[in-house]
Structures are given as structure tokens and as C-alpha cells.
Design a protein around this motif. Structure first.
Motif, PDB file in Angstrom:
ATOM      1  N   GLN A  79       5.198   9.163  -8.056  1.00 24.11           N
ATOM      2  CA  GLN A  79       3.918   9.187  -8.752  1.00 24.11           C
ATOM      3  C   GLN A  79       2.858   8.394  -7.996  1.00 24.11           C
ATOM      4  O   GLN A  79       3.151   7.357  -7.386  1.00 24.11           O
ATOM      5  CB  GLN A  79       4.081   8.621 -10.165  1.00 24.11           C
ATOM      6  N   TYR A  80       1.641   8.891  -8.056  1.00 25.10           N
ATOM      7  CA  TYR A  80       0.522   8.168  -7.458  1.00 25.10           C
ATOM      8  C   TYR A  80       0.443   6.749  -8.020  1.00 25.10           C
ATOM      9  O   TYR A  80       0.590   6.531  -9.226  1.00 25.10           O
ATOM     10  CB  TYR A  80      -0.795   8.872  -7.740  1.00 25.10           C
ATOM     11  N   PRO A  91       1.812   6.198  -2.575  1.00 26.44           N
ATOM     12  CA  PRO A  91       1.095   7.470  -2.472  1.00 26.44           C
ATOM     13  C   PRO A  91      -0.134   7.510  -3.373  1.00 26.44           C
ATOM     14  O   PRO A  91      -0.183   6.832  -4.415  1.00 26.44           O
ATOM     15  CB  PRO A  91       2.134   8.503  -2.942  1.00 26.44           C
ATOM     16  N   GLY A  92      -1.110   8.283  -2.972  1.00 25.26           N
ATOM     17  CA  GLY A  92      -2.300   8.510  -3.777  1.00 25.26           C
ATOM     18  C   GLY A  92      -2.919   9.841  -3.407  1.00 25.26           C
ATOM     19  O   GLY A  92      -2.616  10.406  -2.350  1.00 25.26           O
ATOM     20  N   LYS A  93      -3.788  10.344  -4.255  1.00 25.11           N
ATOM     21  CA  LYS A  93      -4.394  11.653  -4.000  1.00 25.11           C
ATOM     22  C   LYS A  93      -5.257  11.624  -2.739  1.00 25.11           C
ATOM     23  O   LYS A  93      -5.147  12.506  -1.874  1.00 25.11           O
ATOM     24  CB  LYS A  93      -5.248  12.077  -5.198  1.00 25.11           C
ATOM     25  N   ASP A  94      -6.124  10.639  -2.626  1.00 22.47           N
ATOM     26  CA  ASP A  94      -7.068  10.566  -1.511  1.00 22.47           C
ATOM     27  C   ASP A  94      -6.773   9.423  -0.538  1.00 22.47           C
ATOM     28  O   ASP A  94      -7.386   9.352   0.523  1.00 22.47           O
ATOM     29  CB  ASP A  94      -8.498  10.402  -2.036  1.00 22.47           C
ATOM     30  N   ALA A 109      -2.032  -1.300   5.032  1.00 18.91           N
ATOM     31  CA  ALA A 109      -3.151  -0.524   5.548  1.00 18.91           C
ATOM     32  C   ALA A 109      -3.387   0.700   4.682  1.00 18.91           C
ATOM     33  O   ALA A 109      -2.448   1.257   4.095  1.00 18.91           O
ATOM     34  CB  ALA A 109      -2.877  -0.091   6.984  1.00 18.91           C
ATOM     35  N   SER A 110      -4.636   1.115   4.603  1.00 12.66           N
ATOM     36  CA  SER A 110      -4.999   2.337   3.886  1.00 12.66           C
ATOM     37  C   SER A 110      -5.072   3.491   4.874  1.00 12.66           C
ATOM     38  O   SER A 110      -5.667   3.358   5.950  1.00 12.66           O
ATOM     39  CB  SER A 110      -6.350   2.173   3.195  1.00 12.66           C
ATOM     40  N   VAL A 111      -4.464   4.605   4.529  1.00  8.74           N
ATOM     41  CA  VAL A 111      -4.504   5.802   5.381  1.00  8.74           C
ATOM     42  C   VAL A 111      -4.833   7.014   4.526  1.00  8.74           C
ATOM     43  O   VAL A 111      -4.528   7.048   3.325  1.00  8.74           O
ATOM     44  CB  VAL A 111      -3.170   6.027   6.130  1.00  8.74           C
ATOM     45  N   LYS A 112      -5.450   8.002   5.146  1.00 14.55           N
ATOM     46  CA  LYS A 112      -5.815   9.232   4.444  1.00 14.55           C
ATOM     47  C   LYS A 112      -4.691  10.257   4.577  1.00 14.55           C
ATOM     48  O   LYS A 112      -4.254  10.554   5.691  1.00 14.55           O
ATOM     49  CB  LYS A 112      -7.109   9.809   5.024  1.00 14.55           C
ATOM     50  N   SER A 153       1.186  14.790   4.717  1.00 13.40           N
ATOM     51  CA  SER A 153       1.482  14.049   5.936  1.00 13.40           C
ATOM     52  C   SER A 153       0.551  12.842   6.008  1.00 13.40           C
ATOM     53  O   SER A 153      -0.615  12.929   5.617  1.00 13.40           O
ATOM     54  CB  SER A 153       1.274  14.925   7.172  1.00 13.40           C
ATOM     55  N   ILE A 154       1.082  11.737   6.483  1.00 11.89           N
ATOM     56  CA  ILE A 154       0.238  10.579   6.778  1.00 11.89           C
ATOM     57  C   ILE A 154       0.513  10.132   8.212  1.00 11.89           C
ATOM     58  O   ILE A 154       1.606  10.331   8.741  1.00 11.89           O
ATOM     59  CB  ILE A 154       0.458   9.387   5.811  1.00 11.89           C
ATOM     60  N   LYS A 155      -0.508   9.540   8.838  1.00  8.30           N
ATOM     61  CA  LYS A 155      -0.372   9.002  10.187  1.00  8.30           C
ATOM     62  C   LYS A 155      -0.917   7.577  10.215  1.00  8.30           C
ATOM     63  O   LYS A 155      -1.993   7.318   9.665  1.00  8.30           O
ATOM     64  CB  LYS A 155      -1.126   9.865  11.196  1.00  8.30           C
TER      65      LYS A 155
END
Length: 263
Positions: free
Chosen positions: A41-42, A80-83, A111-114, A149-151
Motif C-alpha cells: 500500500q502507498y 511506495p507512492g503514486k507520484d 531519497a525521493s524518487v519518481k 519502475s524506480i531508479k
């Protein structure tokens, strides 16, 4: 096994980056989203894998998401999050995948990633060391599962590793010298230092027979404006390449082109 073990490893510069993890499958489930219908869940912390979670091992100091991280082993956690996702490295390996034991004071990186929406779903969670730059100093830690996917960016240095070895008066790995020389040549840094390093590498054992690295020496000399020495090194590289049983890998032409450019 429902979530088999996985491992990915790659050299980025002189740094070996290894990720060991367990690989859950989607199996028709809803993976990332808002509410109880979703597996992850977000807003909730996730061990970023199955079983005892995921571990990253760094052979030297690096920067991850712009933050300095000492060499060592760390657990990978995410939120995890939507944005936006949060990516964390955690120093206490003893908690494994037990998110209830998580303490923020043990975070080494947050760290925050998109996130990126994938057009094609990934059934089995996959980590990768991706997007290694041409000068071999940056890469991305990539995680992909389901349609997400996240980087996370990784940055390394060559010369810091070599100079640390020298400062410690330890025997420097010759491979560090040639990698650092190549890095200095590619990035246009101190060419005198690059030449010193390549000479130190070629003086070790049978390394002087490696025509590809003799060609690097020729390139460095050419870039320094030392045409005569560069031509001599290129001719030596070409002679070695011609006599190499497995083939010249295109280095005969490379040396011919370099010599022509210097006349």
C-alpha cells in the motif's frame, strides 16, 4: 520456491555493486496502490522484496542519490507512492525484512524518487544496475515489478580509490591504475597523472603486451601533444595486435587512424 533468490552485480568504475534479494511474483495480485486491496500500500514501508528483504553491498565509498555512503552492506527499504517513492538504505542488517523493527536513526540514505509506469508488466521483481555512463562514473539502481519502475542514481570516483590505496601505503591493484588512467583521459582531467598511471599499469607483469592499453597510452600522449611518443606507442600497440592469436579487435585500424591523425 515462491520467491526465489536473485542477485545482480556490476562494476561501476572501480566499485563493485551487488544486490542480493528475493523475487516475489505478481501472480494476478494488485501490487502497488491505495487501500487494503493492494499488496504494497502507498505510504507503508516495504522490504523491497520477499523473505528477509534485499541487501546491497558496496566495495568502496560511493554517492547514492547525492549522499555519501561508506563501503559496506545495507538493507534496501522503500515506501511506495503514486507520484513519489522513498528509497532508504539501512545499516542494521539484523532486522532483515522485519519492517516493524525499523528505526529511522539507522538510515544511511533517504531519497525521493519518481516512479515510472511501465508499458509492459514485470511478473517477477527485478533489480538491475542500469544506465552505466560512458565514462563509467554513474549508474542507476533500478527496481521493477508489476507496472512500476524506480531508479536511484549512483556516483563513483576512480582517483579517490587509487589515492586512498597510495595514502595507506598498501599495494595498489594495477587494474585501479588503468581504470583511473582511462577515466582521466576520457574526462580530460590531469593527463600527466593519467600517463603516470598507465605507465605504472603497463610496467606490472605481462601488462605491457595488452595492446588495447598500449593504445590508451598512445591516445593520452596524443592528447598531450606528444606526437612522436604517441606514434611510437601506437606502432607498438599495432604490432602487438597483429600478433595476437585471438584477433586484433579492431585495434590495428584504431592505431592506423591515430597515426594518420598525428602526421
Amino acid at each position: 520456491m515462491p520467491s526465489p533468490e536473485g542477485s545482480v552485480s556490476s562494476k561501476v568504475g572501480l566499485t563493485k555493486v551487488t544486490i542480493d534479494y528475493f523475487r516475489p511474483k505478481v501472480k494476478g495480485r494488485k501490487i502497488f496502490g491505495e487501500g487494503g486491496d493492494y499488496l504494497e500500500q502507498y505510504g507503508n514501508i516495504w522490504r523491497t522484496g520477499a523473505n528477509s528483504g534485499s541487501k546491497i553491498t558496496l566495495s568502496t565509498d560511493v554517492e547514492i542519490a547525492g549522499k555519501k555512503v561508506p563501503a559496506g552492506e545495507y538493507l534496501i527499504f522503500t515506501i511506495p507512492g503514486k507520484d513519489e517513492w522513498k528509497f532508504m538504505l539501512y545499516s542494521d542488517l539484523n532486522i532483515g525484512g522485519n519492517t516493524s523493527a525499523y528505526k529511522e536513526e539507522n538510515e544511511v540514505v533517504r531519497a525521493s524518487v519518481k516512479p515510472t509506469k511501465l508499458a509492459e508488466k514485470v511478473e517477477t521483481l527485478t533489480f538491475n544496475i542500469a544506465d552505466i555512463s560512458e565514462d563509467n562514473t554513474t549508474a542507476n539502481i533500478q527496481m521493477a515489478w508489476d507496472d512500476v519502475s524506480i531508479k536511484v542514481p549512483v556516483k563513483v570516483t576512480f582517483d579517490d580509490v587509487v589515492m586512498k590505496d597510495i595514502a595507506a601505503k598498501t599495494k595498489v591493484n594495477p587494474n585501479n591504475y588503468i581504470a583511473a588512467a582511462n577515466y582521466y583521459y576520457t574526462t580530460g582531467k590531469d593527463l600527466n597523472q593519467a600517463l603516470e598511471w598507465v605507465n605504472m599499469y603497463l610496467a606490472e607483469g605481462e601488462n605491457s603486451k595488452q595492446f588495447w592499453n598500449v593504445h590508451l597510452k598512445a591516445q593520452i600522449l596524443a592528447k598531450m601533444g606528444k606526437k612522436k611518443e604517441a606514434i611510437e606507442a601506437a606502432k607498438k600497440s599495432m604490432e602487438l595486435a597483429k600478433n595476437f592469436e585471438a584477433g586484433d579487435f579492431g585495434y590495428i585500424k584504431r592505431n592506423e587512424d591515430l597515426i594518420t591523425s598525428l602526421k
